[in-house]
Design a protein around this motif. Structure first.
Motif, mmCIF file in Angstrom:
data_model
loop_
_atom_site.group_PDB
_atom_site.id
_atom_site.type_symbol
_atom_site.label_atom_id
_atom_site.label_comp_id
_atom_site.label_asym_id
_atom_site.label_seq_id
_atom_site.Cartn_x
_atom_site.Cartn_y
_atom_site.Cartn_z
ATOM 1 N N UNK A 1 0.831 -1.203 0.000
ATOM 2 C CA UNK A 1 0.000 0.000 0.000
ATOM 3 C C UNK A 1 0.872 1.263 0.000
ATOM 4 N N UNK A 2 1.963 1.224 0.767
ATOM 5 C CA UNK A 2 2.876 2.379 0.802
ATOM 6 C C UNK A 2 3.522 2.608 -0.559
ATOM 7 N N UNK A 3 3.971 1.523 -1.182
ATOM 8 C CA UNK A 3 4.664 1.665 -2.471
ATOM 9 C C UNK A 3 3.687 2.133 -3.553
ATOM 10 N N UNK A 4 2.475 1.582 -3.531
ATOM 11 C CA UNK A 4 1.462 2.030 -4.493
ATOM 12 C C UNK A 4 1.153 3.525 -4.280
ATOM 13 N N UNK A 5 1.059 3.935 -3.032
ATOM 14 C CA UNK A 5 0.840 5.349 -2.730
ATOM 15 C C UNK A 5 1.993 6.201 -3.268
ATOM 16 N N UNK A 6 3.230 5.760 -3.014
ATOM 17 C CA UNK A 6 4.400 6.530 -3.467
ATOM 18 C C UNK A 6 4.420 6.627 -4.990
ATOM 19 N N UNK B 1 -3.961 4.875 -0.087
ATOM 20 C CA UNK B 1 -4.270 3.819 0.880
ATOM 21 C C UNK B 1 -4.026 4.235 2.324
ATOM 22 N N UNK B 2 -2.985 5.045 2.548
ATOM 23 C CA UNK B 2 -2.508 5.259 3.918
ATOM 24 C C UNK B 2 -2.680 6.721 4.345
ATOM 25 N N UNK B 3 -2.851 6.968 5.648
ATOM 26 C CA UNK B 3 -3.010 8.342 6.144
ATOM 27 C C UNK B 3 -1.816 9.231 5.796
ATOM 28 N N UNK B 4 -0.606 8.688 5.899
ATOM 29 C CA UNK B 4 0.582 9.499 5.592
ATOM 30 C C UNK B 4 0.546 9.971 4.143
ATOM 31 N N UNK C 1 0.201 13.916 2.178
ATOM 32 C CA UNK C 1 1.045 14.434 1.094
ATOM 33 C C UNK C 1 0.205 14.713 -0.149
ATOM 34 N N UNK C 2 -0.741 13.816 -0.428
ATOM 35 C CA UNK C 2 -1.567 13.958 -1.633
ATOM 36 C C UNK C 2 -2.437 15.205 -1.569
ATOM 37 N N UNK C 3 -2.928 15.537 -0.381
ATOM 38 C CA UNK C 3 -3.791 16.715 -0.250
ATOM 39 C C UNK C 3 -3.028 17.977 -0.642
ATOM 40 N N UNK C 4 -1.776 18.064 -0.206
ATOM 41 C CA UNK C 4 -0.957 19.222 -0.572
ATOM 42 C C UNK C 4 -0.701 19.246 -2.084
ATOM 43 N N UNK C 5 -0.351 18.085 -2.631
ATOM 44 C CA UNK C 5 -0.061 18.023 -4.074
ATOM 45 C C UNK C 5 -1.307 18.318 -4.905
#
Ligand code: ADP
Ligand code: NI
Length: 214
Positions: free
Chosen positions: A115-120, A184-187, A191-195
């Motif tokens: 999930x982290x890698x997909x998010x990144x 997927x993840x809160x972290x 970041x996505x909200x800012x981008x």
């Protein structure tokens, strides 16, 4: 060389032939963002996540001709770097199931590391980098920049690209503006909200300048 450096060297061997080097730049950014997400998601296994981020394009059918052979070579590279069998299967499961295509095909759940890698990987398509990548992609494919009569259109429609009916700016409405909601993840959501805001500000400025207002 550390284990991480060995895997990066392998990815470079597979993807580095691309003269523009843009694939390796993408890999390095996805690894860096994966590390940022790991620092904010302490329960995730860093070795597995960083390895999957590093290797995630090494047997992609867009980039290699023989996928099965490339996958076997990726496994061999992990063995050579000293990953355990369990770590190797965790990494392969992530790469096999993280792509957009795979997530459409089945509902195979991703591990937390996946999930982290997909998010990144998705974060690398949005924000300032996402804007720059869309311009480069559109430029390389001869797309038109913008057509106010077309935008915004929200449907993903492959045929409109073929017929030249879409534009680079429309790609934001068709795809890029929807990615933040898919984290997927809160972290990553943070970041996505800012981008997302960076893209929205850009699109607003762009349209105002297009009309000659600013
Ligand atoms: P990935 O599978 O990593 O998303 P793609 O080849 O689909 O790779 O896209 C690479 C980059 O080009 C991404 O940043 C994506 O947003 C951008 N891109 C893809 N299709 C278009 C398009 N039709 N117009 C503008 N940019 C695009
Ligand atoms: Ni990627």
């Amino acid at each position: 060389m550390t284990q991480e450096e060995q895997l990066m060297a392998y990815a470079e061997k597979v993807l580095g032939q691309d003269a523009s080097g843009h694939n390796m730049d993408h890999i390095r950014r996805v690894v860096a963002t994966t590390k940022t997400l790991l620092a904010r998601t302490p329960v995730a296994d860093a070795t597995i996540a960083v390895a999957a981020a590093t290797l995630h394009d090494t047997y992609d059918d867009k980039l290699v001709t023989d996928v099965a052979a490339a996958k076997a070579q990726t496994v061999a590279a992990m063995t050579h770097a000293g990953l355990t069998a369990a770590q190797q299967s965790a990494v392969i499961a992530i790469i096999d199931h993280m792509s957009f295509k795979a997530s459409l095909a089945g509902k195979q759940p991703l591990s937390l590391e996946g999930q982290l890698v997909q998010d990144a990987d998705r974060l690398d398509a949005i924000g300032a980098i996402g804007i720059a990548r869309a311009m480069m992609y559109g430029g390389a494919h001869g797309s038109r920049l913008y057509d106010p009569a077309l935008a915004p259109r929200h449907q993903l429609d492959a045929s409109s690209y073929r017929q030249g009916e879409s534009t680079i700016i429309n790609h934001f409405h068709e795809k890029l503006l929807h990615l933040a909601a898919q984290m997927n993840t809160p972290a990553a959501r943070k970041l996505a909200a800012h981008r997302q805001q960076v893209m929205q500000d850009f699109l607003e400025e762009f349209a105002a300048e297009w009309r000659g207002e600013k």
